[in-house]
Write an enzyme that holds these catalytic residues in place. Structure first.
Site, PDB file in Angstrom:
ATOM      1  N   SER A   1       0.853  -1.194   0.000  1.00 46.64           N
ATOM      2  CA  SER A   1       0.000   0.000   0.000  1.00 46.64           C
ATOM      3  C   SER A   1       0.885   1.239   0.000  1.00 46.64           C
ATOM      4  O   SER A   1       1.638   1.476   0.945  1.00 46.64           O
ATOM      5  CB  SER A   1      -0.875   0.015   1.249  1.00 46.64           C
TER       6      SER A   1
ATOM      7  N   HIS B   1      -1.226  -1.306  -4.191  1.00 46.96           N
ATOM      8  CA  HIS B   1      -2.497  -1.007  -3.527  1.00 46.96           C
ATOM      9  C   HIS B   1      -2.587   0.510  -3.334  1.00 46.96           C
ATOM     10  O   HIS B   1      -1.715   1.124  -2.725  1.00 46.96           O
ATOM     11  CB  HIS B   1      -2.543  -1.748  -2.191  1.00 46.96           C
TER      12      HIS B   1
ATOM     13  N   ASP C   1      -4.795   3.498  -1.875  1.00 51.77           N
ATOM     14  CA  ASP C   1      -5.856   3.813  -0.910  1.00 51.77           C
ATOM     15  C   ASP C   1      -6.408   5.214  -1.110  1.00 51.77           C
ATOM     16  O   ASP C   1      -5.696   6.201  -0.911  1.00 51.77           O
ATOM     17  CB  ASP C   1      -5.286   3.728   0.516  1.00 51.77           C
TER      18      ASP C   1
ATOM     19  N   MET D   1      -9.058   8.031   0.169  1.00 52.03           N
ATOM     20  CA  MET D   1      -9.897   8.415   1.322  1.00 52.03           C
ATOM     21  C   MET D   1     -10.420   9.828   1.108  1.00 52.03           C
ATOM     22  O   MET D   1      -9.657  10.709   0.702  1.00 52.03           O
ATOM     23  CB  MET D   1      -9.056   8.395   2.595  1.00 52.03           C
TER      24      MET D   1
ATOM     25  N   HIS E   1      -8.381   0.932  -3.758  1.00 56.55           N
ATOM     26  CA  HIS E   1      -9.282   0.698  -2.620  1.00 56.55           C
ATOM     27  C   HIS E   1      -9.969   2.023  -2.304  1.00 56.55           C
ATOM     28  O   HIS E   1      -9.351   2.933  -1.768  1.00 56.55           O
ATOM     29  CB  HIS E   1      -8.435   0.188  -1.434  1.00 56.55           C
TER      30      HIS E   1
ATOM     31  N   MET F   1     -12.182   4.313  -0.251  1.00 59.42           N
ATOM     32  CA  MET F   1     -12.825   4.543   1.044  1.00 59.42           C
ATOM     33  C   MET F   1     -13.522   5.886   0.927  1.00 59.42           C
ATOM     34  O   MET F   1     -13.085   6.889   1.504  1.00 59.42           O
ATOM     35  CB  MET F   1     -11.763   4.532   2.158  1.00 59.42           C
TER      36      MET F   1
ATOM     37  N   MET G   1     -11.292  -6.126   5.806  1.00 58.09           N
ATOM     38  CA  MET G   1     -10.498  -5.102   6.502  1.00 58.09           C
ATOM     39  C   MET G   1     -10.170  -5.623   7.899  1.00 58.09           C
ATOM     40  O   MET G   1     -11.061  -5.925   8.690  1.00 58.09           O
ATOM     41  CB  MET G   1     -11.287  -3.787   6.612  1.00 58.09           C
TER      42      MET G   1
ATOM     43  N   ASP H   1      -6.398  -6.612   4.538  1.00 60.84           N
ATOM     44  CA  ASP H   1      -5.774  -5.287   4.525  1.00 60.84           C
ATOM     45  C   ASP H   1      -5.786  -4.674   5.915  1.00 60.84           C
ATOM     46  O   ASP H   1      -6.857  -4.446   6.484  1.00 60.84           O
ATOM     47  CB  ASP H   1      -6.563  -4.408   3.529  1.00 60.84           C
TER      48      ASP H   1
HETATM   49  C1  DX5 Z   1      -6.209   1.469   5.758  1.00 57.21           C
HETATM   50  C2  DX5 Z   1      -5.756   1.150   4.370  1.00 57.21           C
HETATM   51  C3  DX5 Z   1      -4.645   0.182   4.303  1.00 57.21           C
HETATM   52  C4  DX5 Z   1      -3.386   0.675   4.932  1.00 57.21           C
HETATM   53  C5  DX5 Z   1      -2.625  -0.497   5.463  1.00 57.21           C
HETATM   54  O1  DX5 Z   1      -7.324   2.277   5.710  1.00 57.21           O
HETATM   55  O2  DX5 Z   1      -6.830   0.616   3.612  1.00 57.21           O
HETATM   56  O3  DX5 Z   1      -4.403  -0.244   2.963  1.00 57.21           O
HETATM   57  O4  DX5 Z   1      -2.569   1.386   4.057  1.00 57.21           O
HETATM   58  O5  DX5 Z   1      -1.552  -0.026   6.185  1.00 57.21           O
HETATM   59  P1  DX5 Z   1      -0.803  -0.892   7.295  1.00 57.21           P
HETATM   60  O6  DX5 Z   1      -0.240  -2.084   6.579  1.00 57.21           O
HETATM   61  O7  DX5 Z   1       0.212   0.039   7.807  1.00 57.21           O
HETATM   62  O8  DX5 Z   1      -1.848  -1.283   8.317  1.00 57.21           O
HETATM   63 ZN    ZN Z   2      -6.392  -0.367   1.634  1.00 57.62          ZN
END
Ligand code: DX5
Ligand code: ZN
Length: 218
Positions: free
Chosen positions: A8, A33, A35, A37, A66, A68, A137, A175
Site C-alpha cells: 500500500s 495497492h 488507498d 480516502m 481501494h 474509502m 479489513m 488489509d
Molecule cells: C487502511 C488502508 C490500508 C493501509 C494499510 O485504511 O486501507 O491499505 O494502508 O496499512 P498498514 O499495513 O500500515 O496497516
Molecule cells: Zn487499503
C-alpha cells in the site's frame, strides 16, 4: 495459485514516488495497492485521481484501487480512466452495490467489495458470484500503522470456503495491521492476497519481506 502481496503506497515516501515504485517493482510484489480516502467515509484524506494518473504512467504493474469514499459509483469512470486495474469499494458506502459492480465491469476491469471490521460478512457473500476480490479489513479503514483485529479472520475463512464450494473466480484479500505474524494468521485463515503498508515500507529489504510472506503456506 500462491500467495500474492500488494504494497500500500499510503506508507510510501510520496516525495519520491518514482523510486518507491521501482522498489515495489523490484521486490517481487504483485500489485500496487492505492488507498483513496475522502475525509467523509473515513476520517482521513489521502490522494486521488491526479496521483493515480501519474502513477499509472510510470509503471506497468497492476493497480489495485481501494476506495474509502462516500459515493464510489460516481467516480468509477474517472478512476478507470486514470489507470485502475481493479476497484474495491465499501459495502457501507452510499452507492448501490450491484450498480457499482456492474459499472466497474462495464469499464473492463475487476471489481472488489469490502467491509469494515464491525460489518458482518453476509453482504460480501451475497455479491460473491460477481466479485473478483473479497477484501476483509483487518483494521478500521482510514489510517496505516494500526493494530491487526484478529477476530476479522473468521470472515476470511467463511469467504474462502464459499469461493471454493462454488468454484468462484475470486480472491480473498486482507488489509491492515500486517506484519510477519499477522500475515501468517491471515494466510492460515484463507487469505490469497496480503495488503501491507507500514511493514513493507519500513522493512530494510522489501524483496526479502515480500518473499517471506509469499512463502507462508495457506
Ligand atoms: C487502511 C488502508 C490500508 C493501509 C494499510 O485504511 O486501507 O491499505 O494502508 O496499512 P498498514 O499495513 O500500515 O496497516
Ligand atoms: Zn487499503
Amino acid at each position: 495459485m500462491g500467495i500474492t502481496v500488494s504494497p500500500s503506497i499510503l506508507s510510501a515516501d510520496l516525495t519520491d514516488l518514482k523510486n518507491e515504485i521501482k522498489r515495489i517493482e523490484l521486490s517481487g510484489a504483485d500489485r500496487i495497492h492505492f488507498d483513496v480516502m475522502d475525509g467523509i467515509f473515513v476520517d482521513n484524506i489521502s490522494f486521488g485521481i491526479p496521483v493515480l494518473k501519474c502513477l499509472s504512467k510510470i509503471t506497468d504493474m497492476f493497480i489495485d484501487v481501494h476506495l474509502m469514499i462516500k459515493d464510489p459509483l460516481k467516480y468509477i469512470g474517472a478512476f478507470v480512466e486514470a489507470g485502475a486495474d481493479m476497484i474495491t469499494f465499501h459495502a457501507e458506502s452510499d452507492s448501490d452495490i450491484k450498480l457499482t459492480i456492474d459499472k466497474i465491469h462495464s469499464m473492463g476491469i475487476k471489481a472488489g467489495l469490502t467491509v469494515k471490521p464491525a460489518t458482518p460478512v453476509d453482504i460480501i457473500l451475497e455479491y460473491l458470484p460477481y466479485l473478483q476480490n473479497a477484501l476483509v479489513m483487518s483494521v478500521e479503514p482510514g489510517f496505516g500503522g494500526q493494530g491487526f483485529i484478529a477476530s476479522t479472520m473468521e470472515k476470511v475463512t467463511i469467504l474462502k470456503e464459499a469461493i471454493i464450494a462454488n468454484g468462484y473466480d475470486c480472491i480473498v484479500q486482507v488489509d491492515g495491521g500486517i506484519n510477519g505474524l499477522t500475515a501468517r494468521t491471515a494466510i492460515e485463515a484463507g487469505a490469497d492476497d496480503i495488503v501491507s503498508g507500514t511493514y513493507l515500507f519500513k522493512s530494510e529489504d522489501m524483496a526479502k519481506t515480500v518473499n517471506e510472506i509469499k512463502s507462508i503456506k495457506q
